[in-house]
Design a protein around this motif. Structure first.
Motif, PDB file in Angstrom:
ATOM      1  N   ALA A  21      -3.446  13.066  -9.913  1.00  0.00           N
ATOM      2  CA  ALA A  21      -3.377  11.696 -10.440  1.00  0.00           C
ATOM      3  C   ALA A  21      -2.406  11.696 -11.618  1.00  0.00           C
ATOM      4  O   ALA A  21      -2.157  12.730 -12.235  1.00  0.00           O
ATOM      5  CB  ALA A  21      -4.750  11.213 -10.898  1.00  0.00           C
ATOM      6  N   GLY A  25      -4.728   8.064 -14.495  1.00  0.00           N
ATOM      7  CA  GLY A  25      -5.673   8.089 -13.374  1.00  0.00           C
ATOM      8  C   GLY A  25      -5.134   7.438 -12.112  1.00  0.00           C
ATOM      9  O   GLY A  25      -5.782   7.478 -11.070  1.00  0.00           O
ATOM     10  N   SER A  26      -3.950   6.860 -12.174  1.00  0.00           N
ATOM     11  CA  SER A  26      -3.366   6.159 -11.028  1.00  0.00           C
ATOM     12  C   SER A  26      -3.054   7.117  -9.880  1.00  0.00           C
ATOM     13  O   SER A  26      -2.568   8.227 -10.082  1.00  0.00           O
ATOM     14  CB  SER A  26      -2.076   5.459 -11.470  1.00  0.00           C
ATOM     15  OG  SER A  26      -1.347   5.028 -10.350  1.00  0.00           O
ATOM     16  N   VAL A  27      -3.334   6.662  -8.652  1.00  0.00           N
ATOM     17  CA  VAL A  27      -3.014   7.424  -7.452  1.00  0.00           C
ATOM     18  C   VAL A  27      -2.122   6.611  -6.504  1.00  0.00           C
ATOM     19  O   VAL A  27      -2.037   6.901  -5.314  1.00  0.00           O
ATOM     20  CB  VAL A  27      -4.293   7.900  -6.720  1.00  0.00           C
ATOM     21  CG1 VAL A  27      -5.058   8.903  -7.557  1.00  0.00           C
ATOM     22  CG2 VAL A  27      -5.179   6.720  -6.346  1.00  0.00           C
ATOM     23  N   SER A  28      -1.438   5.619  -7.042  1.00  0.00           N
ATOM     24  CA  SER A  28      -0.591   4.747  -6.230  1.00  0.00           C
ATOM     25  C   SER A  28       0.551   5.506  -5.558  1.00  0.00           C
ATOM     26  O   SER A  28       1.083   5.062  -4.550  1.00  0.00           O
ATOM     27  CB  SER A  28      -0.029   3.615  -7.088  1.00  0.00           C
ATOM     28  OG  SER A  28       0.735   4.162  -8.157  1.00  0.00           O
ATOM     29  N   LYS A  62     -16.121  10.200 -10.797  1.00  0.00           N
ATOM     30  CA  LYS A  62     -14.825   9.520 -10.955  1.00  0.00           C
ATOM     31  C   LYS A  62     -14.148   9.337  -9.606  1.00  0.00           C
ATOM     32  O   LYS A  62     -13.546   8.297  -9.338  1.00  0.00           O
ATOM     33  CB  LYS A  62     -13.933  10.279 -11.927  1.00  0.00           C
ATOM     34  CG  LYS A  62     -14.435  10.211 -13.357  1.00  0.00           C
ATOM     35  CD  LYS A  62     -13.564  11.024 -14.290  1.00  0.00           C
ATOM     36  CE  LYS A  62     -14.196  11.094 -15.668  1.00  0.00           C
ATOM     37  NZ  LYS A  62     -13.498  12.030 -16.534  1.00  0.00           N
ATOM     38  N   THR A  63     -14.244  10.349  -8.743  1.00  0.00           N
ATOM     39  CA  THR A  63     -13.691  10.233  -7.388  1.00  0.00           C
ATOM     40  C   THR A  63     -14.418   9.139  -6.622  1.00  0.00           C
ATOM     41  O   THR A  63     -13.808   8.342  -5.912  1.00  0.00           O
ATOM     42  CB  THR A  63     -13.793  11.576  -6.647  1.00  0.00           C
ATOM     43  OG1 THR A  63     -13.079  12.562  -7.387  1.00  0.00           O
ATOM     44  CG2 THR A  63     -13.229  11.481  -5.240  1.00  0.00           C
ATOM     45  N   GLU A  65     -15.840   6.477  -7.889  1.00  0.00           N
ATOM     46  CA  GLU A  65     -15.374   5.185  -8.412  1.00  0.00           C
ATOM     47  C   GLU A  65     -13.988   4.830  -7.878  1.00  0.00           C
ATOM     48  O   GLU A  65     -13.731   3.676  -7.522  1.00  0.00           O
ATOM     49  CB  GLU A  65     -15.385   5.203  -9.942  1.00  0.00           C
ATOM     50  CG  GLU A  65     -16.793   5.200 -10.501  1.00  0.00           C
ATOM     51  CD  GLU A  65     -16.879   5.466 -11.998  1.00  0.00           C
ATOM     52  OE1 GLU A  65     -17.891   5.036 -12.595  1.00  0.00           O
ATOM     53  OE2 GLU A  65     -15.961   6.081 -12.569  1.00  0.00           O
ATOM     54  N   HIS A  66     -13.100   5.831  -7.763  1.00  0.00           N
ATOM     55  CA  HIS A  66     -11.773   5.579  -7.174  1.00  0.00           C
ATOM     56  C   HIS A  66     -11.909   5.155  -5.711  1.00  0.00           C
ATOM     57  O   HIS A  66     -11.215   4.239  -5.258  1.00  0.00           O
ATOM     58  CB  HIS A  66     -10.893   6.830  -7.254  1.00  0.00           C
ATOM     59  CG  HIS A  66     -10.094   6.935  -8.499  1.00  0.00           C
ATOM     60  ND1 HIS A  66      -9.126   6.032  -8.862  1.00  0.00           N
ATOM     61  CD2 HIS A  66     -10.105   7.862  -9.487  1.00  0.00           C
ATOM     62  CE1 HIS A  66      -8.593   6.384 -10.004  1.00  0.00           C
ATOM     63  NE2 HIS A  66      -9.172   7.494 -10.418  1.00  0.00           N
ATOM     64  N   GLU A  69     -12.932   1.574  -5.474  1.00  0.00           N
ATOM     65  CA  GLU A  69     -11.793   0.715  -5.834  1.00  0.00           C
ATOM     66  C   GLU A  69     -10.758   0.634  -4.717  1.00  0.00           C
ATOM     67  O   GLU A  69     -10.169  -0.420  -4.487  1.00  0.00           O
ATOM     68  CB  GLU A  69     -11.093   1.257  -7.088  1.00  0.00           C
ATOM     69  CG  GLU A  69     -11.841   1.054  -8.375  1.00  0.00           C
ATOM     70  CD  GLU A  69     -11.154   1.752  -9.540  1.00  0.00           C
ATOM     71  OE1 GLU A  69      -9.938   2.039  -9.452  1.00  0.00           O
ATOM     72  OE2 GLU A  69     -11.850   2.037 -10.537  1.00  0.00           O
ATOM     73  N   LEU A  70     -10.513   1.763  -4.027  1.00  0.00           N
ATOM     74  CA  LEU A  70      -9.450   1.834  -3.021  1.00  0.00           C
ATOM     75  C   LEU A  70      -9.887   1.366  -1.634  1.00  0.00           C
ATOM     76  O   LEU A  70      -9.087   1.359  -0.716  1.00  0.00           O
ATOM     77  CB  LEU A  70      -8.903   3.255  -2.941  1.00  0.00           C
ATOM     78  CG  LEU A  70      -8.220   3.751  -4.218  1.00  0.00           C
ATOM     79  CD1 LEU A  70      -7.871   5.228  -4.111  1.00  0.00           C
ATOM     80  CD2 LEU A  70      -6.980   2.926  -4.525  1.00  0.00           C
TER      81      LEU A  70
END
Length: 184
Positions: A21, A25-28, A62-63, A65-66, A69-70
């Motif tokens: 990331a 924290g962005s994974v875009s 945290k994973t 929560e991502h 979101e995704l």
């Protein structure tokens, strides 16, 4: 129903320089726009067949929560989220656990599931490796150099020997590396 020996695979998507990331924290950046003609097409059928082989997922909070979101890629497969926080989910297949990681693996996961995938993050990866709980590492490398961010292997503290089992190249330029963790 459990029929064979359990296997725990650590899976992560990483930049070529080892980040999972960006600093924020962005994974875009995880979706490659590259083209590699010799690669395999990552079709819906290919993905569905692969996902069908996984019995359950384990991840950090945290994973989790991502993933929410995704758009939640885990469907109805059982998901175990390791956290010390008081978290809740409206999904029936999500269970929050805390406590000794080795006991959770031995008493909750391995007796019930064959193909267990640990999908993040770096702190949980470090603990699985430090405690010798993982059997394989599967890394999907995106053709991107981030330059900085959150490291996948964040100073594990010991040498771990691996055996390359397989490699797969995809049309989008992503390369998947599959390693068996050599047990000492």
């Amino acid at each position: 129903m459990k029929t064979e020996k359990s296997k725990i695979t650590i899976h992560m998507v990483s930049s070529l320089d080892g980040f999972i990331a960006k600093k924020d924290g962005s994974v875009s950046w995880m979706h490659s726009k590259d083209t590699y003609e010799k690669g395999i097409e990552l079709t819906k059928e290919y993905i569905a067949k692969f996902l069908k082989s996984i019995d359950c997922y384990i991840m950090g909070s945290k994973t989790y929560e991502h993933a929410v979101e995704l758009g939640w890629p885990y469907g109805n497969v059982p998901v175990f989220v390791l956290t010390k926080r008081n978290m809740k989910s409206n999904r029936k297949n999500v269970q929050f656990l805390s406590g000794d990681l080795a006991e959770i693996v031995s008493n909750t996961l391995k007796p019930k599931y064959n193909n267990i995938w640990m999908v993040g993050g770096s702190m949980l990866t470090k603990e699985f490796l430090r405690l010798g709980l993982a059997d394989e590492i599967n890394i999907s490398i995106i053709p991107t150099l981030l330059g900085n961010g959150k490291l996948f292997f964040d100073f594990i503290g010991r040498e771990i020997l691996l055996h390359l089992k397989d490699t797969t190249s995809f049309k989008d330029g992503m390369v998947e590396l599959e390693y068996e963790i050599k047990k000492e």
